[in-house]
Design a protein around this motif. Structure first.
Motif, mmCIF file in Angstrom:
data_model
loop_
_atom_site.group_PDB
_atom_site.id
_atom_site.type_symbol
_atom_site.label_atom_id
_atom_site.label_comp_id
_atom_site.label_asym_id
_atom_site.label_seq_id
_atom_site.Cartn_x
_atom_site.Cartn_y
_atom_site.Cartn_z
ATOM 1 N N GLN A 157 64.044 44.685 62.379
ATOM 2 C CA GLN A 157 63.220 44.465 63.563
ATOM 3 C C GLN A 157 63.213 42.974 63.900
ATOM 4 O O GLN A 157 63.195 42.124 62.997
ATOM 5 C CB GLN A 157 61.772 44.908 63.305
ATOM 6 C CG GLN A 157 61.581 46.406 63.155
ATOM 7 C CD GLN A 157 61.896 47.154 64.442
ATOM 8 O OE1 GLN A 157 62.737 48.039 64.455
ATOM 9 N NE2 GLN A 157 61.233 46.783 65.520
ATOM 10 N N GLU A 158 63.226 42.700 65.177
ATOM 11 C CA GLU A 158 63.125 41.313 65.626
ATOM 12 C C GLU A 158 61.869 40.678 65.031
ATOM 13 O O GLU A 158 60.789 41.280 65.040
ATOM 14 C CB GLU A 158 63.077 41.280 67.146
ATOM 15 C CG GLU A 158 63.045 39.886 67.731
ATOM 16 C CD GLU A 158 63.057 39.897 69.258
ATOM 17 O OE1 GLU A 158 63.321 40.966 69.855
ATOM 18 O OE2 GLU A 158 62.809 38.830 69.845
ATOM 19 N N GLY A 159 62.040 39.509 64.475
ATOM 20 C CA GLY A 159 60.922 38.795 63.875
ATOM 21 C C GLY A 159 60.804 38.983 62.373
ATOM 22 O O GLY A 159 60.172 38.166 61.685
ATOM 23 N N ASP A 160 61.424 40.056 61.852
ATOM 24 C CA ASP A 160 61.422 40.267 60.403
ATOM 25 C C ASP A 160 62.445 39.356 59.734
ATOM 26 O O ASP A 160 63.304 38.780 60.389
ATOM 27 C CB ASP A 160 61.742 41.728 60.077
ATOM 28 C CG ASP A 160 60.589 42.659 60.386
ATOM 29 O OD1 ASP A 160 60.778 43.890 60.265
ATOM 30 O OD2 ASP A 160 59.496 42.171 60.758
ATOM 31 N N ASN A 161 62.368 39.283 58.416
ATOM 32 C CA ASN A 161 63.370 38.547 57.649
ATOM 33 C C ASN A 161 64.517 39.481 57.290
ATOM 34 O O ASN A 161 64.312 40.679 57.032
ATOM 35 C CB ASN A 161 62.749 37.981 56.373
ATOM 36 C CG ASN A 161 61.657 36.963 56.669
ATOM 37 O OD1 ASN A 161 61.656 36.339 57.729
ATOM 38 N ND2 ASN A 161 60.736 36.815 55.746
ATOM 39 N N SER A 162 65.721 38.940 57.282
ATOM 40 C CA SER A 162 66.912 39.712 56.914
ATOM 41 C C SER A 162 67.457 39.189 55.594
ATOM 42 O O SER A 162 67.460 37.975 55.361
ATOM 43 C CB SER A 162 67.998 39.561 57.975
ATOM 44 O OG SER A 162 67.552 39.968 59.235
ATOM 45 N N ARG A 181 66.213 28.043 59.001
ATOM 46 C CA ARG A 181 65.953 29.488 59.051
ATOM 47 C C ARG A 181 66.829 30.286 58.097
ATOM 48 O O ARG A 181 66.745 31.509 58.063
ATOM 49 C CB ARG A 181 66.153 30.068 60.466
ATOM 50 C CG ARG A 181 64.959 30.035 61.357
ATOM 51 C CD ARG A 181 64.984 31.026 62.511
ATOM 52 N NE ARG A 181 66.233 31.115 63.217
ATOM 53 C CZ ARG A 181 66.948 32.235 63.305
ATOM 54 N NH1 ARG A 181 66.552 33.343 62.719
ATOM 55 N NH2 ARG A 181 68.071 32.229 63.994
ATOM 56 N N ALA A 236 65.325 33.985 58.178
ATOM 57 C CA ALA A 236 63.905 34.108 58.482
ATOM 58 C C ALA A 236 63.703 34.395 59.967
ATOM 59 O O ALA A 236 64.440 33.878 60.820
ATOM 60 C CB ALA A 236 63.176 32.831 58.093
ATOM 61 N N ALA A 237 62.696 35.230 60.261
ATOM 62 C CA ALA A 237 62.308 35.504 61.654
ATOM 63 C C ALA A 237 63.524 35.835 62.513
ATOM 64 O O ALA A 237 63.849 35.126 63.471
ATOM 65 C CB ALA A 237 61.542 34.319 62.223
ATOM 66 N N THR A 238 64.196 36.916 62.166
ATOM 67 C CA THR A 238 65.454 37.285 62.812
ATOM 68 C C THR A 238 65.302 37.418 64.318
ATOM 69 O O THR A 238 64.330 38.005 64.812
ATOM 70 C CB THR A 238 65.970 38.599 62.213
ATOM 71 O OG1 THR A 238 65.906 38.522 60.790
ATOM 72 C CG2 THR A 238 67.399 38.854 62.608
ATOM 73 N N GLN A 239 66.263 36.872 65.037
ATOM 74 C CA GLN A 239 66.263 36.858 66.499
ATOM 75 C C GLN A 239 67.442 37.669 67.031
ATOM 76 O O GLN A 239 68.432 37.871 66.312
ATOM 77 C CB GLN A 239 66.377 35.411 66.991
ATOM 78 C CG GLN A 239 65.290 34.484 66.478
ATOM 79 C CD GLN A 239 65.621 33.022 66.746
ATOM 80 O OE1 GLN A 239 66.668 32.682 67.283
ATOM 81 N NE2 GLN A 239 64.705 32.151 66.360
ATOM 82 N N ASP A 259 70.948 36.592 66.342
ATOM 83 C CA ASP A 259 71.476 36.690 64.979
ATOM 84 C C ASP A 259 72.376 37.903 64.803
ATOM 85 O O ASP A 259 73.009 38.062 63.749
ATOM 86 C CB ASP A 259 70.332 36.747 63.954
ATOM 87 C CG ASP A 259 69.507 35.476 63.919
ATOM 88 O OD1 ASP A 259 68.277 35.567 63.687
ATOM 89 O OD2 ASP A 259 70.080 34.390 64.138
#
Lengths: 112, 112
Positions: A14-19, A61, A78-81, A84
């Motif tokens: 999900q957008e905003g989660d960490n990957s 990030r 961090a904070a996947t966009q 990415d």
């Protein structure tokens, strides 16, 4: 033999989660590791690298973790966009030969 | 930001013909590389070049392949007599020192 395409592992976040993207490397003698991002129609783009005398390195990030005991490398974003979204490759340099050996890649997709 | 540039972006050639792929590495870089990526597969190392000579080459880089740095800015890959299986994306990369390698966006080579 017949060449077949690789089935890429896929990670959806999900957008905003960490990957977290994982990679197992093959050679215990490798002493340099690097992550690349490849967008469609583009070449591999350098993200971050790490030498074998370190176990963690941070960028903007992104964080790379190296576990030499189990020959494992990971890339944390961090904070996947949405930007990415790409295929991410790890690569290792075998005994300083300057010939990067690439992994198979992981496709990262971002859900809005 | 300086980048590696490759021309042409797409090359279509008849089987058996010679092809030359061109690259302009980043200007202060001293190490140059060619890789290829067959559709759906991993990026594979072909050759590395330093101080006007090949420093490392893979099994793929047979007598049909050659590299040259004809002047102070260009780095070329020549395939003497192309085969169908040479169809791939060909990436040029360069590095200032030993690592990291920075890649161009590739030339898509299609052999008919």
């Amino acid at each position: 033999g017949e060449s077949v395409g690789l089935h890429l592992p896929t990670l959806s976040v999900q957008e905003g989660d960490n990957s977290i993207i994982n990679c197992a490397y093959s050679n215990s003698a490798s002493d340099y590791f690097i992550w690349y991002k490849q967008e469609s129609g583009k070449g591999p783009q350098f993200i971050i690298d790490i030498r074998s005398n370190m176990d963690k390195r941070q960028g903007q990030r992104v964080t790379v973790l190296l576990n030499k005991t189990v020959k494992h490398l990971s890339l944390q974003i961090a904070a996947t966009q949405p930007g990415d979204s790409a295929v991410y490759f790890c690569a290792e340099d075998y005994q300083g030969a300057q010939k990067l050996v690439f992994g198979q890649g992981t496709r990262l997709t971002i859900n809005p | 930001e300086p980048e590696v540039t490759q021309t042409p972006s797409h090359q279509v050639t008849q089987m058996g013909q010679e092809v030359i792929l061109r690259c302009v590495p980043i200007s202060n870089h001293l190490y140059f590389y060619w890789y290829r990526q067959i559709l759906g597969q991993k990026v594979e190392f072909l050759v590395s070049f330093y101080n006007n000579e090949i420093s490392e080459k893979s099994e793929i880089f047979d007598d049909q392949f050659s590299v040259e740095r004809p002047d102070g800015s260009n780095f070329t890959l020549k395939i003497r007599s192309t085969k169908l299986e040479d169809s791939a994306m060909y990436f040029c990369a360069s590095s200032e020192g030993w690592q990291p390698q920075h890649f161009g966006d590739g030339t898509r080579l299609s052999i008919l």
